[in-house]
Design a protein around this motif. Sequence first.
Motif, short mmCIF file in Angstrom:
data_model
loop_
_atom_site.label_atom_id
_atom_site.label_comp_id
_atom_site.label_asym_id
_atom_site.label_seq_id
_atom_site.Cartn_x
_atom_site.Cartn_y
_atom_site.Cartn_z
N LEU A 1 -13.35 2.04 -1.21
CA LEU A 1 -12.35 1.03 -1.55
C LEU A 1 -12.07 0.12 -0.38
O LEU A 1 -11.90 0.59 0.73
CB LEU A 1 -11.02 1.69 -1.91
CG LEU A 1 -10.97 2.70 -3.03
CD1 LEU A 1 -9.52 3.03 -3.34
CD2 LEU A 1 -11.68 2.17 -4.24
N PRO B 1 4.97 4.49 -4.25
CA PRO B 1 4.49 5.57 -5.12
C PRO B 1 3.77 5.08 -6.38
O PRO B 1 2.81 5.70 -6.82
CB PRO B 1 5.77 6.32 -5.49
CG PRO B 1 6.72 6.02 -4.39
CD PRO B 1 6.41 4.63 -3.95
N ALA C 1 -9.35 5.73 -6.23
CA ALA C 1 -10.03 6.34 -5.09
C ALA C 1 -10.85 7.57 -5.52
O ALA C 1 -11.98 7.75 -5.08
CB ALA C 1 -9.03 6.73 -4.00
N ASN C 2 -10.27 8.39 -6.40
CA ASN C 2 -11.00 9.58 -6.85
C ASN C 2 -12.25 9.19 -7.63
O ASN C 2 -13.32 9.76 -7.41
CB ASN C 2 -10.09 10.46 -7.72
CG ASN C 2 -9.03 11.18 -6.89
OD1 ASN C 2 -9.21 11.38 -5.68
ND2 ASN C 2 -7.94 11.54 -7.52
N ILE D 1 -3.87 3.84 -6.85
CA ILE D 1 -4.92 3.92 -5.82
C ILE D 1 -5.57 5.30 -5.85
O ILE D 1 -6.78 5.43 -5.73
CB ILE D 1 -4.34 3.61 -4.41
CG1 ILE D 1 -3.93 2.14 -4.31
CG2 ILE D 1 -5.37 3.93 -3.31
CD1 ILE D 1 -3.16 1.79 -3.04
N GLU D 2 -4.75 6.34 -6.06
CA GLU D 2 -5.29 7.70 -6.13
C GLU D 2 -6.33 7.80 -7.26
O GLU D 2 -7.42 8.34 -7.07
CB GLU D 2 -4.15 8.69 -6.37
CG GLU D 2 -4.57 10.14 -6.21
CD GLU D 2 -3.43 11.12 -6.52
OE1 GLU D 2 -2.26 10.77 -6.30
OE2 GLU D 2 -3.73 12.23 -7.00
N SER E 1 0.84 -1.20 0.00
CA SER E 1 0.00 0.00 0.00
C SER E 1 0.88 1.24 0.00
O SER E 1 0.48 2.30 -0.46
CB SER E 1 -0.94 0.00 1.21
OG SER E 1 -0.22 -0.22 2.40
N ASN E 2 2.11 1.09 0.50
CA ASN E 2 2.98 2.24 0.66
C ASN E 2 4.08 2.25 -0.40
O ASN E 2 5.24 2.01 -0.13
CB ASN E 2 3.60 2.22 2.07
CG ASN E 2 4.49 3.40 2.30
OD1 ASN E 2 4.32 4.44 1.68
ND2 ASN E 2 5.47 3.23 3.17
N GLY F 1 0.58 3.89 -5.20
CA GLY F 1 -0.04 5.10 -4.64
C GLY F 1 -0.79 5.88 -5.70
O GLY F 1 -1.93 6.31 -5.48
N LEU F 2 -0.18 6.06 -6.88
CA LEU F 2 -0.83 6.80 -7.96
C LEU F 2 -2.02 6.02 -8.53
O LEU F 2 -3.06 6.60 -8.83
CB LEU F 2 0.17 7.13 -9.07
CG LEU F 2 1.17 8.25 -8.76
CD1 LEU F 2 2.16 8.42 -9.90
CD2 LEU F 2 0.46 9.58 -8.47
N LEU G 1 -9.06 -1.96 0.63
CA LEU G 1 -7.67 -2.11 0.23
C LEU G 1 -7.12 -3.44 0.73
O LEU G 1 -7.14 -3.70 1.93
CB LEU G 1 -6.86 -0.95 0.82
CG LEU G 1 -5.46 -0.76 0.28
CD1 LEU G 1 -5.51 -0.27 -1.16
CD2 LEU G 1 -4.70 0.24 1.13
#
Lengths: 320, 320
Positions: free
Chosen positions: B92, B72, B82-83, B78-79, B69-70, B75-76, B94
């Motif tokens: 979500l 980059p 998520a949006n 998921i972003e 999950s951590n 991260g992008l 996760l």
Amino acid sequence: MANIKDIAKMAGVSVTTVSRVINNYPYVSAEKAEAVRQAMKKCNYQRNINAVHLSKGKTFLVGVVVPFSNHPYFGLLIEGIANAALNNNYKLVLIQTNYEEVKEIEALTMLKDKQIDALIICSRICDWRVIEEFIEYGPIVLCEDAREKNISSTFVDHYKSFSAALNYLHQKGHSRIGYCIGRQSGTNSEQRDAAYKDFLKKNSLTYNPDFIFSGCFNFEDGEKVVTDLVQMKDRPTALLVTSDQVAAGILTCCKEHGIFIPEDLAIMGFDNQPISKVMHITTLEIPLVEVGRKLFFQAMDGETVSHEEIAVELIERETV
Amino acid sequence: MANIKDIAKMAGVSVTTVSRVINNYPYVSAEKAEAVRQAMKKCNYQRNINAVHLSKGKTFLVGVVVPFSNHPYFGLLIEGIANAALNNNYKLVLIQTNYEEVKEIEALTMLKDKQIDALIICSRICDWRVIEEFIEYGPIVLCEDAREKNISSTFVDHYKSFSAALNYLHQKGHSRIGYCIGRQSGTNSEQRDAAYKDFLKKNSLTYNPDFIFSGCFNFEDGEKVVTDLVQMKDRPTALLVTSDQVAAGILTCCKEHGIFIPEDLAIMGFDNQPISKVMHITTLEIPLVEVGRKLFFQAMDGETVSHEEIAVELIERETV
């Protein structure tokens, strides 16, 4: 989709018998059990876990509120929560709020609606009075100093840690100290600002609003800070940067502008993220994965209210 | 907790009437509706959303499988997911797998158990035959080239993009080219390795296993790569690095060891993460937020199978 009643009708048995077969209870004749299994197969019956959760009153889901899912600080917190959740057969429901109040209320409503068993709020925008209204519906845990409140929390005393960092820079000979922060509102930011103002007062230093850089979240935000610094007549000689990522960005851009670290500008980061180690950035270590783990267990223990203060540690490297 | 039957008994009405009041249906007398409301208030009745979901057959939750999950890259993704989820009133779930097969199967089982409405697998360890068994239970979407498979996918053609990057480096005069990658297994990695071997063959270059650096996920992994490089007799003159974070780490550590970029070593990143812009790293842009958004909408559209190839773009900066 066929439901349990349809199966019972098809198999010529009672609903109770179907339920017993599904849940592997005893006291069902082999003959009836076989009839139920045949009926289930025939109409392609699938157990709906929501029905199971409904009867047990548990979902094995824990909600996690973060302003941004894609940020190293929250990334480490989520990592700590996610690892603890995995080991305890819980799943995370990630609620990204972008610091919008309505999204935070949606997360709280999930708790009220029993869609999640507990809610961990890593950073909030809602007023405490809003949160308070939802306490009765299930465990809510905060990642901020909530010692005055009747819900559990794991937190860093940001007043104390900011004061310690400022005093360290002062001892190193700095009196023109600025700081970089994400947002200026929020409990943690208020504590830091209070520590900053008290530090200035104690040492008879003047407050310069130009020395405070807000909107600093990511590596690339360091570029803005350096652009501002370059244009300033009277620059600070030291910066306290509340994120190692931003500190790394400042360090990288300073090199390009011929600003030497630490000679021209001392930089102190926060968190002790891996990037600070590689770039030799002096920082205040916050064990964020451990904070995440503690938050998870506080969320699981809905019976007792506890408050855990996490100690920070100064890591001296080469940027101060 | 009181259930709908208790309320009905207390109010002296049928269960159907209680249900109608809870769901704001018409055809209930004002008198009976009031009696139900009083009874609900008296026993502090809370609607359980799982009961609502059970009756509607929807959870408004979408599962997202990521190894970490951590990170980059994820991260992008998921972003982006998520949006899109936020704008469509989805949350979500996760599921962090650490590339453990059992965790991936747990995620697939959540779909089978109807605890989520759809599942997005950002990166997998499970064999396709395992995934295949769960297709009948709901939409599963992959972030890899699945054109040969009967589920939707959004993907980058890693063979094509890796070949393009290698040819670019070759045109710039490099024939000793190495690459850095996260893990060596996985569909994307296999495609990249095939592109690498075909490139060498086409240009009559010899394969050197020392030129391939695996286990490169984060900024700090760049340090290991440089430690290895420094000890090599015959270094590569160019590195293709499948993560901008790792490329940034390599760049930072090279400077410390007096290795000049691009004179001694050309570096080409992947993704066009913000860090690559700040550090002027030549990179292949992959619009990951957009990939995440597309994955979400494919997951929502369970009826049709679609495959979206995402184009990458070469961003020339200062490291090649």
